[in-house]
Design a protein around this motif. Structure first.
Motif, mmCIF file in Angstrom:
data_model
loop_
_atom_site.group_PDB
_atom_site.id
_atom_site.type_symbol
_atom_site.label_atom_id
_atom_site.label_comp_id
_atom_site.label_asym_id
_atom_site.label_seq_id
_atom_site.Cartn_x
_atom_site.Cartn_y
_atom_site.Cartn_z
ATOM 1 N N LEU A 1 0.851 -1.188 0.000
ATOM 2 C CA LEU A 1 0.000 0.000 0.000
ATOM 3 C C LEU A 1 0.889 1.242 0.000
ATOM 4 O O LEU A 1 1.467 1.591 1.040
ATOM 5 C CB LEU A 1 -0.902 0.014 1.236
ATOM 6 N N PRO A 2 1.045 1.912 -1.132
ATOM 7 C CA PRO A 2 1.806 3.168 -1.129
ATOM 8 C C PRO A 2 1.189 4.157 -0.142
ATOM 9 O O PRO A 2 -0.036 4.291 -0.063
ATOM 10 C CB PRO A 2 1.672 3.660 -2.574
ATOM 11 N N LEU A 3 2.023 4.843 0.611
ATOM 12 C CA LEU A 3 1.507 5.772 1.609
ATOM 13 C C LEU A 3 0.684 6.886 0.971
ATOM 14 O O LEU A 3 -0.203 7.454 1.610
ATOM 15 C CB LEU A 3 2.665 6.366 2.413
ATOM 16 N N ALA A 4 0.962 7.190 -0.287
ATOM 17 C CA ALA A 4 0.204 8.232 -0.975
ATOM 18 C C ALA A 4 -1.252 7.843 -1.177
ATOM 19 O O ALA A 4 -2.097 8.705 -1.436
ATOM 20 C CB ALA A 4 0.848 8.547 -2.324
ATOM 21 N N THR A 5 -1.574 6.545 -1.062
ATOM 22 C CA THR A 5 -2.957 6.102 -1.248
ATOM 23 C C THR A 5 -3.735 6.048 0.060
ATOM 24 O O THR A 5 -4.929 5.752 0.048
ATOM 25 C CB THR A 5 -2.991 4.704 -1.897
ATOM 26 N N VAL A 6 -3.069 6.307 1.185
ATOM 27 C CA VAL A 6 -3.748 6.277 2.482
ATOM 28 C C VAL A 6 -4.422 7.624 2.707
ATOM 29 O O VAL A 6 -3.769 8.624 2.996
ATOM 30 C CB VAL A 6 -2.759 5.964 3.621
ATOM 31 N N GLY A 7 -5.744 7.654 2.544
ATOM 32 C CA GLY A 7 -6.468 8.904 2.713
ATOM 33 C C GLY A 7 -6.625 9.291 4.165
ATOM 34 O O GLY A 7 -6.502 10.458 4.541
ATOM 35 N N ALA B 1 -3.999 10.075 10.018
ATOM 36 C CA ALA B 1 -3.265 10.300 8.781
ATOM 37 C C ALA B 1 -3.512 11.713 8.291
ATOM 38 O O ALA B 1 -4.565 12.291 8.540
ATOM 39 C CB ALA B 1 -3.691 9.296 7.710
ATOM 40 N N PRO B 2 -2.540 12.302 7.575
ATOM 41 C CA PRO B 2 -2.723 13.659 7.082
ATOM 42 C C PRO B 2 -3.815 13.720 6.045
ATOM 43 O O PRO B 2 -3.956 12.807 5.236
ATOM 44 C CB PRO B 2 -1.359 13.994 6.462
ATOM 45 N N PRO B 3 -4.630 14.772 6.052
ATOM 46 C CA PRO B 3 -5.680 14.903 5.046
ATOM 47 C C PRO B 3 -5.101 15.156 3.672
ATOM 48 O O PRO B 3 -4.032 15.740 3.537
ATOM 49 C CB PRO B 3 -6.486 16.116 5.541
ATOM 50 N N ARG B 4 -5.809 14.708 2.641
ATOM 51 C CA ARG B 4 -5.361 14.918 1.273
ATOM 52 C C ARG B 4 -5.878 16.246 0.746
ATOM 53 O O ARG B 4 -6.999 16.662 1.047
ATOM 54 C CB ARG B 4 -5.862 13.782 0.369
ATOM 55 N N LYS B 5 -5.069 16.917 -0.068
ATOM 56 C CA LYS B 5 -5.495 18.168 -0.665
ATOM 57 C C LYS B 5 -6.541 17.897 -1.731
ATOM 58 O O LYS B 5 -6.441 16.939 -2.490
ATOM 59 C CB LYS B 5 -4.298 18.888 -1.289
ATOM 60 N N ARG C 1 -8.349 2.284 16.894
ATOM 61 C CA ARG C 1 -9.313 1.760 17.863
ATOM 62 C C ARG C 1 -8.528 1.096 18.981
ATOM 63 O O ARG C 1 -7.838 0.111 18.768
ATOM 64 C CB ARG C 1 -10.256 0.744 17.207
ATOM 65 N N ALA C 2 -8.628 1.656 20.174
ATOM 66 C CA ALA C 2 -7.816 1.193 21.290
ATOM 67 C C ALA C 2 -8.451 0.004 21.991
ATOM 68 O O ALA C 2 -9.672 -0.093 22.117
ATOM 69 C CB ALA C 2 -7.606 2.328 22.284
ATOM 70 N N HIS C 3 -7.594 -0.922 22.441
ATOM 71 C CA HIS C 3 -7.999 -2.030 23.294
ATOM 72 C C HIS C 3 -7.284 -1.887 24.637
ATOM 73 O O HIS C 3 -6.606 -0.889 24.893
ATOM 74 C CB HIS C 3 -7.644 -3.371 22.637
ATOM 75 N N ALA C 4 -7.420 -2.886 25.466
ATOM 76 C CA ALA C 4 -6.803 -2.834 26.791
ATOM 77 C C ALA C 4 -5.286 -2.981 26.692
ATOM 78 O O ALA C 4 -4.750 -3.513 25.714
ATOM 79 C CB ALA C 4 -7.385 -3.941 27.673
ATOM 80 N N ALA C 5 -4.602 -2.498 27.722
ATOM 81 C CA ALA C 5 -3.154 -2.680 27.891
ATOM 82 C C ALA C 5 -2.343 -2.101 26.737
ATOM 83 O O ALA C 5 -1.283 -2.627 26.391
ATOM 84 C CB ALA C 5 -2.822 -4.161 28.075
ATOM 85 N N GLY C 6 -2.830 -1.032 26.127
ATOM 86 C CA GLY C 6 -2.068 -0.356 25.085
ATOM 87 C C GLY C 6 -2.174 -0.961 23.707
ATOM 88 O O GLY C 6 -1.562 -0.452 22.762
ATOM 89 N N HIS C 7 -2.923 -2.052 23.549
ATOM 90 C CA HIS C 7 -3.097 -2.654 22.232
ATOM 91 C C HIS C 7 -4.148 -1.879 21.436
ATOM 92 O O HIS C 7 -4.938 -1.115 21.996
ATOM 93 C CB HIS C 7 -3.528 -4.114 22.358
ATOM 94 N N GLY C 8 -4.153 -2.095 20.129
ATOM 95 C CA GLY C 8 -5.143 -1.418 19.308
ATOM 96 C C GLY C 8 -5.091 -1.862 17.865
ATOM 97 O O GLY C 8 -4.181 -2.584 17.440
ATOM 98 N N ASP C 9 -6.100 -1.434 17.097
ATOM 99 C CA ASP C 9 -6.190 -1.697 15.661
ATOM 100 C C ASP C 9 -6.103 -0.369 14.920
ATOM 101 O O ASP C 9 -6.640 0.643 15.382
ATOM 102 C CB ASP C 9 -7.518 -2.369 15.301
ATOM 103 N N ILE C 10 -5.463 -0.374 13.762
ATOM 104 C CA ILE C 10 -5.400 0.816 12.914
ATOM 105 C C ILE C 10 -6.019 0.472 11.567
ATOM 106 O O ILE C 10 -5.500 -0.378 10.836
ATOM 107 C CB ILE C 10 -3.957 1.313 12.719
ATOM 108 N N ALA C 11 -7.148 1.114 11.256
ATOM 109 C CA ALA C 11 -7.833 0.903 9.981
ATOM 110 C C ALA C 11 -7.405 1.983 8.998
ATOM 111 O O ALA C 11 -7.255 3.152 9.365
ATOM 112 C CB ALA C 11 -9.343 0.936 10.179
ATOM 113 N N LEU C 12 -7.223 1.592 7.741
ATOM 114 C CA LEU C 12 -6.731 2.499 6.706
ATOM 115 C C LEU C 12 -7.797 2.700 5.638
ATOM 116 O O LEU C 12 -8.259 1.734 5.025
ATOM 117 C CB LEU C 12 -5.469 1.926 6.054
ATOM 118 N N GLN C 13 -8.177 3.939 5.432
ATOM 119 C CA GLN C 13 -9.108 4.264 4.351
ATOM 120 C C GLN C 13 -8.290 4.704 3.147
ATOM 121 O O GLN C 13 -7.537 5.674 3.213
ATOM 122 C CB GLN C 13 -10.075 5.370 4.768
ATOM 123 N N LEU C 14 -8.442 3.986 2.034
ATOM 124 C CA LEU C 14 -7.626 4.230 0.850
ATOM 125 C C LEU C 14 -8.327 5.175 -0.112
ATOM 126 O O LEU C 14 -9.555 5.189 -0.209
ATOM 127 C CB LEU C 14 -7.315 2.909 0.147
#
Length: 208
Positions: free
Chosen positions: A113-119, A201-205, A124-137
């Motif tokens: 996934l090129p970083l340029a495609t990550v919109g 993630a940074p917003p796209r222009k 989403r945080a879980h217990a003990a510092g764990h979490g999930d990161i969802a990517l909108q392309l």
């Protein structure tokens, strides 16, 4: 972005050597126990079978209760075994140019996934510092829900969103992703909020 199947990896988590000028910024794996609870819902399934077992006992069906309990143990055992396999075979990699998901319990495949495609991305945080990161392309892509599962945001069937699952120290990973995306999109505003479901993630222009 591309999906690649392969047998050998010269660099852990990557299907080939990185081109000149590209380097690994972060690399990690999901915690299989957290993955079992958050992605496979083992706690809810355990509660469900426990409830069925109790109901069978209350109704006087000892055989039914025993069969239900055995079925529950087998189901949870298989789910935890799968989660363990995911933890052993999955590697998430962030480079200064892309994000790579090496996934697949039976057959390894890499999703680039090129970083340029990550919109945008959300934590989403879980217990003990764990979490999930969802990517909108952004733009059109051919990453289907089935190809990404279980490394995909639940119920987003039409526009599948890749997800980094059960990450230890998830807020730190989110911060690394923010900084790396900022390097790809100069002068972009970076949201520093690390609360659950925060945009990271940074917003796209907008197109002119």
């Amino acid at each position: 972005m591309a999906v690649t199947e392969y047998e050998n990896e010269p660099i852990r988590g990557l299907p080939g050597y990185l081109p000149e000028g590209e380097h690994i910024v972060w690399q990690g794996v999901p915690d299989w126990r957290v993955f079992a609870r958050s992605a496979l819902y083992t706690r809810w399934i355990g509660f469900y079978f426990t409830l069925l077992t109790v109901l069978a006992l209350v109704s006087g069906s000892l055989g039914g209760a025993l069969l239900t309990a055995i079925s529950g143990v087998l189901a949870l055992g298989l789910l935890n075994l799968f989660a363990w396999g995911v933890g052993k075979t999955t590697v998430y990699t962030i480079t200064n140019r892309r994000l790579v998901l090496r996934i697949g319990v039976a057959l390894n495949k890499c999703i680039n996934l090129p970083l340029a495609t990550v919109g945008s991305a959300s934590l989403r945080a879980h217990a003990a510092g764990h979490g999930d990161i969802a990517l909108q392309l952004t733009g059109k892509h051919r990453l289907g829900y089935a190809v990404l599962w279980p490394h995909v945001r639940p119920l987003r069937l039409r526009d599948a969103e890749p997800m980094l699952r059960a990450l230890p120290d998830a807020e730190n990973v989110a911060a690394i992703l923010r900084r790396t995306c900022s390097g790809v999109v100069p002068n972009a505003r970076i949201d520093t909020d690390t609360a659950p479901a925060a945009n990271i993630a940074p917003p796209r222009k907008a197109a002119a």
